[in-house]
Design a protein around this motif. Structure first.
Motif, PDB file in Angstrom:
ATOM      1  N   PRO A 120       0.815  -1.235   0.000  1.00 20.22           N
ATOM      2  CA  PRO A 120       0.000   0.000   0.000  1.00 20.22           C
ATOM      3  C   PRO A 120       0.846   1.281   0.000  1.00 20.22           C
ATOM      4  CG  PRO A 120      -0.436  -1.346   1.958  1.00 20.22           C
ATOM      5  CD  PRO A 120       0.736  -1.956   1.268  1.00 20.22           C
ATOM      6  N   HIS A 121       2.177   1.111   0.160  1.00 16.56           N
ATOM      7  CA  HIS A 121       3.026   2.307   0.112  1.00 16.56           C
ATOM      8  C   HIS A 121       3.203   2.751  -1.340  1.00 16.56           C
ATOM      9  CE1 HIS A 121       7.202   4.294   0.430  1.00 16.56           C
ATOM     10  NE2 HIS A 121       6.275   5.175   0.823  1.00 16.56           N
ATOM     11  N   LEU A 122       4.016   2.008  -2.123  1.00 17.75           N
ATOM     12  CA  LEU A 122       4.236   2.415  -3.517  1.00 17.75           C
ATOM     13  C   LEU A 122       4.088   1.278  -4.518  1.00 17.75           C
ATOM     14  CD1 LEU A 122       7.115   5.052  -3.199  1.00 17.75           C
ATOM     15  CD2 LEU A 122       4.781   5.457  -3.957  1.00 17.75           C
ATOM     16  N   GLY A 123       3.457   0.202  -4.088  1.00 16.78           N
ATOM     17  CA  GLY A 123       3.069  -0.827  -5.049  1.00 16.78           C
ATOM     18  C   GLY A 123       4.036  -1.965  -5.317  1.00 16.78           C
ATOM     19  N   CYS A 124       5.114  -2.109  -4.530  1.00 14.92           N
ATOM     20  CA  CYS A 124       6.013  -3.254  -4.748  1.00 14.92           C
ATOM     21  C   CYS A 124       5.292  -4.535  -4.303  1.00 14.92           C
ATOM     22  CB  CYS A 124       7.285  -3.094  -3.918  1.00 14.92           C
ATOM     23  SG  CYS A 124       8.340  -1.767  -4.530  1.00 14.92           S
ATOM     24  N   ILE A 136       7.639  -8.518   4.657  1.00 19.72           N
ATOM     25  CA  ILE A 136       8.607  -7.412   4.650  1.00 19.72           C
ATOM     26  C   ILE A 136       8.743  -6.911   3.216  1.00 19.72           C
ATOM     27  CG2 ILE A 136      10.972  -6.678   5.184  1.00 19.72           C
ATOM     28  CD1 ILE A 136      11.124  -8.984   7.212  1.00 19.72           C
ATOM     29  N   CYS A 137       8.391  -5.660   2.994  1.00 19.68           N
ATOM     30  CA  CYS A 137       8.465  -5.099   1.644  1.00 19.68           C
ATOM     31  C   CYS A 137       9.935  -4.816   1.292  1.00 19.68           C
ATOM     32  CB  CYS A 137       7.628  -3.824   1.548  1.00 19.68           C
ATOM     33  SG  CYS A 137       7.632  -3.167  -0.137  1.00 19.68           S
ATOM     34  N   PRO A 138      10.413  -5.332   0.154  1.00 26.41           N
ATOM     35  CA  PRO A 138      11.818  -5.158  -0.209  1.00 26.41           C
ATOM     36  C   PRO A 138      12.153  -3.722  -0.653  1.00 26.41           C
ATOM     37  CG  PRO A 138      10.655  -6.282  -1.978  1.00 26.41           C
ATOM     38  CD  PRO A 138       9.671  -6.105  -0.871  1.00 26.41           C
ATOM     39  N   CYS A 139      11.152  -2.924  -0.957  1.00 26.33           N
ATOM     40  CA  CYS A 139      11.442  -1.588  -1.504  1.00 26.33           C
ATOM     41  C   CYS A 139      11.805  -0.561  -0.428  1.00 26.33           C
ATOM     42  CB  CYS A 139      10.263  -1.099  -2.337  1.00 26.33           C
ATOM     43  SG  CYS A 139      10.026  -2.137  -3.790  1.00 26.33           S
ATOM     44  N   HIS A 140      10.962  -0.393   0.572  1.00 25.13           N
ATOM     45  CA  HIS A 140      11.267   0.614   1.607  1.00 25.13           C
ATOM     46  C   HIS A 140      11.084   0.064   3.010  1.00 25.13           C
ATOM     47  CE1 HIS A 140       9.566   2.604  -2.042  1.00 25.13           C
ATOM     48  NE2 HIS A 140      10.758   3.186  -1.991  1.00 25.13           N
ATOM     49  N   GLY A 141      11.005  -1.246   3.117  1.00 23.65           N
ATOM     50  CA  GLY A 141      11.032  -1.904   4.421  1.00 23.65           C
ATOM     51  C   GLY A 141       9.758  -1.899   5.246  1.00 23.65           C
ATOM     52  N   ALA A 142       8.609  -1.658   4.661  1.00 17.48           N
ATOM     53  CA  ALA A 142       7.369  -1.728   5.452  1.00 17.48           C
ATOM     54  C   ALA A 142       7.163  -3.173   5.914  1.00 17.48           C
ATOM     55  CB  ALA A 142       6.179  -1.283   4.610  1.00 17.48           C
ATOM     56  N   THR A 143       6.705  -3.335   7.145  1.00 23.74           N
ATOM     57  CA  THR A 143       6.476  -4.700   7.647  1.00 23.74           C
ATOM     58  C   THR A 143       5.027  -4.855   8.120  1.00 23.74           C
ATOM     59  OG1 THR A 143       7.209  -4.104   9.879  1.00 23.74           O
ATOM     60  CG2 THR A 143       8.891  -4.996   8.403  1.00 23.74           C
ATOM     61  N   GLY A 153       7.322   0.969   9.172  1.00 21.45           N
ATOM     62  CA  GLY A 153       7.708   1.386   7.817  1.00 21.45           C
ATOM     63  C   GLY A 153       6.827   2.485   7.265  1.00 21.45           C
ATOM     64  N   PRO A 154       7.097   2.847   5.996  1.00 21.30           N
ATOM     65  CA  PRO A 154       6.424   4.021   5.419  1.00 21.30           C
ATOM     66  C   PRO A 154       4.966   3.814   5.011  1.00 21.30           C
ATOM     67  CG  PRO A 154       7.885   3.035   3.812  1.00 21.30           C
ATOM     68  CD  PRO A 154       8.066   2.259   5.074  1.00 21.30           C
ATOM     69  N   SER A 155       4.513   2.564   4.943  1.00 19.34           N
ATOM     70  CA  SER A 155       3.117   2.363   4.531  1.00 19.34           C
ATOM     71  C   SER A 155       2.176   2.947   5.586  1.00 19.34           C
ATOM     72  CB  SER A 155       2.828   0.872   4.351  1.00 19.34           C
ATOM     73  OG  SER A 155       1.473   0.704   4.032  1.00 19.34           O
TER      74      SER A 155
HETATM   75  S1  FES Z   1       6.655   0.052  -1.698  1.00 19.94           S
HETATM   76 FE1  FES Z   1       6.552  -1.176   0.064  1.00 19.94          FE
HETATM   77  S2  FES Z   1       7.479   0.013   1.586  1.00 19.94           S
HETATM   78 FE2  FES Z   1       7.551   1.253  -0.161  1.00 19.94          FE
END
Ligand code: FES
Length: 189
Positions: A120-124, A136-143, A153-155
């Motif tokens: 939900p942060h930027l779509g990874c 664990i999102c590999p892009c910006h570390g949201a958990t 994380g940023p989400s």
């Molecule tokens: S896209 Fe997942 S933390 Fe940014």
């Protein structure tokens, strides 16, 4: 002579009167024929118009539910299970099939829920980390926890749940896209 002239004048008048009535009968029939043609033309054009306007009148994009698997497959689920579903997109006359990754998991009460794998942060695409017992999102570390609840994380929100149903023992899911970078879940397609 005067009488002859009267007769011929009378005859001319009668001839022109009958000519007129013939003319008006012809034009009346012409109008009737014209109206009939317009009516029949309009009737015939309705199906053609409906056919031509069909893609504009129906919903631009129609999403159908997709099967995820038999409900019994998930009865002893202990961690999120990733599944690839096929979604059929109907856009006007076009039909397209695409594949999406979803997670079947359980909430705190033990009920099945299906999460989209899109962050939900930027779509990874968010993978499940078995060792850390977290998404664990590999892009910006949201958990996120195993049921998609946001941990850090940023989400701004947890992972998005998808609408589910059960049909003939099959778990069905309706895939949707949600707005990113906002705290409330908002469907965008
Ligand atoms: S896209 Fe997942 S933390 Fe940014």
């Amino acid at each position: 002579m005067g009488e002859d002239a009267g007769c011929s004048e009378n005859g001319t008048l009668q001839a022109s009167a009958s000519g007129l009535s013939l003319e008006s009968r012809r034009s009346f029939l012409g109008v009737l024929l014209g109206l009939g043609s317009v009516f029949v033309g309009a009737l015939l054009s309705i199906p053609l118009l409906r056919f031509a306007l069909f893609p504009l009148l129906r919903r631009t994009t129609e999403l159908k539910s997709s099967p995820v698997g038999a409900v019994t497959e998930f009865s002893s689920l202990t961690e999120p299970s990733m599944r690839t579903i096929q979604i059929e997109l109907v856009d006007g006359w076009r039909k397209a099939i695409s594949e999406k990754a979803v997670y079947v998991t359980k909430n705190a009460k033990g009920d099945l829920r299906v999460l989209t794998s899109i962050c939900p942060h930027l779509g990874c695409t968010v993978p499940w980390n078995k060792e850390k017992n977290q998404f664990i999102c590999p892009c910006h570390g949201a958990t996120f926890t195993s049921d998609g609840t946001r941990v850090s994380g940023p989400s701004q929100r947890g992972m998005d749940t998808l609408e589910t149903s059960v049909q003939d023992g099959q778990l069905m899911v309706r895939f949707q896209y949600f707005r990113q970078l906002v705290s409330d879940k908002e469907v965008i397609g």
